[in-house]
Design a protein around this motif. Structure first.
Motif, PDB file in Angstrom:
ATOM      1  N   GLU A  30     -19.467   7.491 -30.595  1.00 35.39           N
ATOM      2  CA  GLU A  30     -18.489   6.469 -30.957  1.00 35.39           C
ATOM      3  C   GLU A  30     -18.913   5.937 -32.313  1.00 35.39           C
ATOM      4  O   GLU A  30     -20.105   5.809 -32.579  1.00 35.39           O
ATOM      5  N   SER A  31     -17.942   5.636 -33.166  1.00 35.97           N
ATOM      6  CA  SER A  31     -18.308   5.090 -34.468  1.00 35.97           C
ATOM      7  C   SER A  31     -17.162   4.280 -35.046  1.00 35.97           C
ATOM      8  O   SER A  31     -16.007   4.417 -34.641  1.00 35.97           O
ATOM      9  N   ILE A  32     -17.534   3.434 -36.006  1.00 40.62           N
ATOM     10  CA  ILE A  32     -16.548   2.662 -36.756  1.00 40.62           C
ATOM     11  C   ILE A  32     -17.156   2.373 -38.122  1.00 40.62           C
ATOM     12  O   ILE A  32     -18.356   2.126 -38.229  1.00 40.62           O
ATOM     13  N   THR A  33     -16.331   2.454 -39.161  1.00 45.29           N
ATOM     14  CA  THR A  33     -16.814   2.105 -40.491  1.00 45.29           C
ATOM     15  C   THR A  33     -16.491   0.631 -40.733  1.00 45.29           C
ATOM     16  O   THR A  33     -15.602   0.059 -40.100  1.00 45.29           O
ATOM     17  N   TRP A  34     -17.232   0.031 -41.655  1.00 41.93           N
ATOM     18  CA  TRP A  34     -16.980  -1.388 -41.973  1.00 41.93           C
ATOM     19  C   TRP A  34     -15.566  -1.577 -42.486  1.00 41.93           C
ATOM     20  O   TRP A  34     -14.926  -2.589 -42.200  1.00 41.93           O
ATOM     21  N   SER A  35     -15.041  -0.607 -43.236  1.00 36.89           N
ATOM     22  CA  SER A  35     -13.688  -0.753 -43.789  1.00 36.89           C
ATOM     23  C   SER A  35     -12.614  -0.666 -42.702  1.00 36.89           C
ATOM     24  O   SER A  35     -11.519  -1.195 -42.885  1.00 36.89           O
ATOM     25  N   GLU A  36     -12.906  -0.020 -41.573  1.00 36.43           N
ATOM     26  CA  GLU A  36     -11.952   0.082 -40.463  1.00 36.43           C
ATOM     27  C   GLU A  36     -12.008  -1.125 -39.530  1.00 36.43           C
ATOM     28  O   GLU A  36     -11.084  -1.352 -38.746  1.00 36.43           O
ATOM     29  N   LEU A  37     -13.081  -1.891 -39.595  1.00 41.31           N
ATOM     30  CA  LEU A  37     -13.311  -2.979 -38.653  1.00 41.31           C
ATOM     31  C   LEU A  37     -12.230  -4.046 -38.751  1.00 41.31           C
ATOM     32  O   LEU A  37     -11.966  -4.580 -39.824  1.00 41.31           O
ATOM     33  N   THR A  38     -11.576  -4.343 -37.615  1.00 42.66           N
ATOM     34  CA  THR A  38     -10.543  -5.377 -37.594  1.00 42.66           C
ATOM     35  C   THR A  38     -10.879  -6.515 -36.628  1.00 42.66           C
ATOM     36  O   THR A  38     -10.279  -7.584 -36.729  1.00 42.66           O
ATOM     37  N   ALA A  39     -11.813  -6.299 -35.698  1.00 45.01           N
ATOM     38  CA  ALA A  39     -12.173  -7.359 -34.753  1.00 45.01           C
ATOM     39  C   ALA A  39     -13.564  -7.125 -34.180  1.00 45.01           C
ATOM     40  O   ALA A  39     -13.994  -5.984 -34.013  1.00 45.01           O
ATOM     41  N   PRO A  49     -29.869 -10.037 -14.246  1.00 43.39           N
ATOM     42  CA  PRO A  49     -30.932  -9.799 -15.222  1.00 43.39           C
ATOM     43  C   PRO A  49     -31.385  -8.347 -15.333  1.00 43.39           C
ATOM     44  O   PRO A  49     -32.103  -8.007 -16.261  1.00 43.39           O
ATOM     45  N   TRP A  50     -30.968  -7.473 -14.434  1.00 40.69           N
ATOM     46  CA  TRP A  50     -31.520  -6.111 -14.443  1.00 40.69           C
ATOM     47  C   TRP A  50     -30.589  -5.095 -15.084  1.00 40.69           C
ATOM     48  O   TRP A  50     -30.974  -3.944 -15.271  1.00 40.69           O
ATOM     49  N   LYS A  51     -29.367  -5.473 -15.410  1.00 41.42           N
ATOM     50  CA  LYS A  51     -28.429  -4.556 -16.059  1.00 41.42           C
ATOM     51  C   LYS A  51     -27.932  -5.188 -17.353  1.00 41.42           C
ATOM     52  O   LYS A  51     -27.877  -6.406 -17.476  1.00 41.42           O
ATOM     53  N   GLU A  52     -27.547  -4.348 -18.298  1.00 38.70           N
ATOM     54  CA  GLU A  52     -26.987  -4.842 -19.564  1.00 38.70           C
ATOM     55  C   GLU A  52     -25.715  -5.619 -19.245  1.00 38.70           C
ATOM     56  O   GLU A  52     -24.854  -5.145 -18.513  1.00 38.70           O
ATOM     57  N   ASP A  53     -25.592  -6.837 -19.800  1.00 34.15           N
ATOM     58  CA  ASP A  53     -24.435  -7.657 -19.467  1.00 34.15           C
ATOM     59  C   ASP A  53     -23.710  -8.243 -20.668  1.00 34.15           C
ATOM     60  O   ASP A  53     -22.709  -8.914 -20.517  1.00 34.15           O
ATOM     61  N   VAL A  54     -24.201  -7.988 -21.880  1.00 36.56           N
ATOM     62  CA  VAL A  54     -23.534  -8.480 -23.086  1.00 36.56           C
ATOM     63  C   VAL A  54     -23.356  -7.302 -24.041  1.00 36.56           C
ATOM     64  O   VAL A  54     -24.310  -6.587 -24.346  1.00 36.56           O
ATOM     65  N   PHE A  55     -22.121  -7.117 -24.510  1.00 32.96           N
ATOM     66  CA  PHE A  55     -21.803  -6.005 -25.404  1.00 32.96           C
ATOM     67  C   PHE A  55     -21.120  -6.534 -26.659  1.00 32.96           C
ATOM     68  O   PHE A  55     -20.269  -7.419 -26.584  1.00 32.96           O
ATOM     69  N   LEU A  56     -21.487  -5.986 -27.799  1.00 31.81           N
ATOM     70  CA  LEU A  56     -20.842  -6.286 -29.074  1.00 31.81           C
ATOM     71  C   LEU A  56     -19.797  -5.209 -29.284  1.00 31.81           C
ATOM     72  O   LEU A  56     -20.126  -4.044 -29.514  1.00 31.81           O
ATOM     73  N   MET A  57     -18.541  -5.583 -29.172  1.00 32.21           N
ATOM     74  CA  MET A  57     -17.448  -4.616 -29.267  1.00 32.21           C
ATOM     75  C   MET A  57     -16.836  -4.680 -30.659  1.00 32.21           C
ATOM     76  O   MET A  57     -16.405  -5.743 -31.099  1.00 32.21           O
ATOM     77  N   LEU A  58     -16.819  -3.540 -31.329  1.00 35.73           N
ATOM     78  CA  LEU A  58     -16.299  -3.428 -32.690  1.00 35.73           C
ATOM     79  C   LEU A  58     -15.036  -2.596 -32.635  1.00 35.73           C
ATOM     80  O   LEU A  58     -15.068  -1.449 -32.189  1.00 35.73           O
ATOM     81  N   ALA A  59     -13.919  -3.163 -33.083  1.00 31.25           N
ATOM     82  CA  ALA A  59     -12.630  -2.494 -32.934  1.00 31.25           C
ATOM     83  C   ALA A  59     -11.955  -2.234 -34.269  1.00 31.25           C
ATOM     84  O   ALA A  59     -12.028  -3.051 -35.183  1.00 31.25           O
ATOM     85  N   ALA A  60     -11.266  -1.096 -34.326  1.00 35.23           N
ATOM     86  CA  ALA A  60     -10.421  -0.742 -35.467  1.00 35.23           C
ATOM     87  C   ALA A  60      -8.962  -0.981 -35.063  1.00 35.23           C
ATOM     88  O   ALA A  60      -8.643  -1.111 -33.880  1.00 35.23           O
ATOM     89  N   ALA A  61      -8.073  -1.009 -36.035  1.00 36.46           N
ATOM     90  CA  ALA A  61      -6.655  -1.273 -35.777  1.00 36.46           C
ATOM     91  C   ALA A  61      -6.038  -0.231 -34.848  1.00 36.46           C
ATOM     92  O   ALA A  61      -5.132  -0.537 -34.076  1.00 36.46           O
ATOM     93  N   ASP A  62      -6.537   1.014 -34.884  1.00 32.24           N
ATOM     94  CA  ASP A  62      -5.962   2.080 -34.057  1.00 32.24           C
ATOM     95  C   ASP A  62      -6.531   2.118 -32.635  1.00 32.24           C
ATOM     96  O   ASP A  62      -6.238   3.017 -31.869  1.00 32.24           O
ATOM     97  N   GLY A  63      -7.363   1.127 -32.292  1.00 25.17           N
ATOM     98  CA  GLY A  63      -7.903   1.064 -30.945  1.00 25.17           C
ATOM     99  C   GLY A  63      -9.234   1.766 -30.757  1.00 25.17           C
ATOM    100  O   GLY A  63      -9.821   1.701 -29.685  1.00 25.17           O
ATOM    101  N   THR A  64      -9.706   2.443 -31.784  1.00 27.62           N
ATOM    102  CA  THR A  64     -11.009   3.090 -31.691  1.00 27.62           C
ATOM    103  C   THR A  64     -12.101   2.081 -32.026  1.00 27.62           C
ATOM    104  O   THR A  64     -11.821   0.969 -32.459  1.00 27.62           O
TER     105      THR A  64
END
Length: 115
Positions: A30-39, A49-64
């Motif tokens: 999965e990837s996103i460029t800074w120029s595609e970043l919209t949100a 505490p034992w599973k990952e529970d916070v995610f940084l989601m980076l979205a482009a306008a096309d949903g990728t």
């Protein structure tokens, strides 16, 4: 509940001047460029505490885009980079990172680009 799928786990995450790339355990990317970043959304999933529970989601306008677990070794570099975005909501980011609510926090959105 979210399945604990080993195929969705990160093998590696890289943050550089081009963007963010996440290699998954199943070999896909999965990837996103800074120029595609919209949100940027901080997604909190109360998994305890034992599973990952916070995610940084980076979205482009096309949903990728990509979702980076906050516990990933590259997350600190990513957070530093995201906090330099114009209009980044630092207060909402702190709230998101310190809650256990099952919620999505929009901490940055791109302004409308001129045509």
């Amino acid at each position: 509940m979210f399945p604990d799928s080993s195929s969705a786990r990160s093998r590696s995450v890289s943050v550089d001047d081009t963007g963010v790339r996440r290699q998954l355990a199943d070999g896909s990317e999965e990837s996103i460029t800074w120029s595609e970043l919209t949100a940027v959304v901080v997604r909190v999933i109360p998994e305890g505490p034992w599973k990952e529970d916070v995610f940084l989601m980076l979205a482009a306008a096309d949903g990728t885009g990509t979702a980076v677990p906050s516990g990933d070794p590259a997350a600190n570099a990513l957070i530093e980079r995201l906090q330099t975005l114009p209009g980044f909501d630092h207060d909402k980011f702190v709230e998101a990172m310190t809650t256990d609510a099952d919620e999505a926090y929009v901490v940055w959105k791109a302004d409308s680009q001129p045509a």
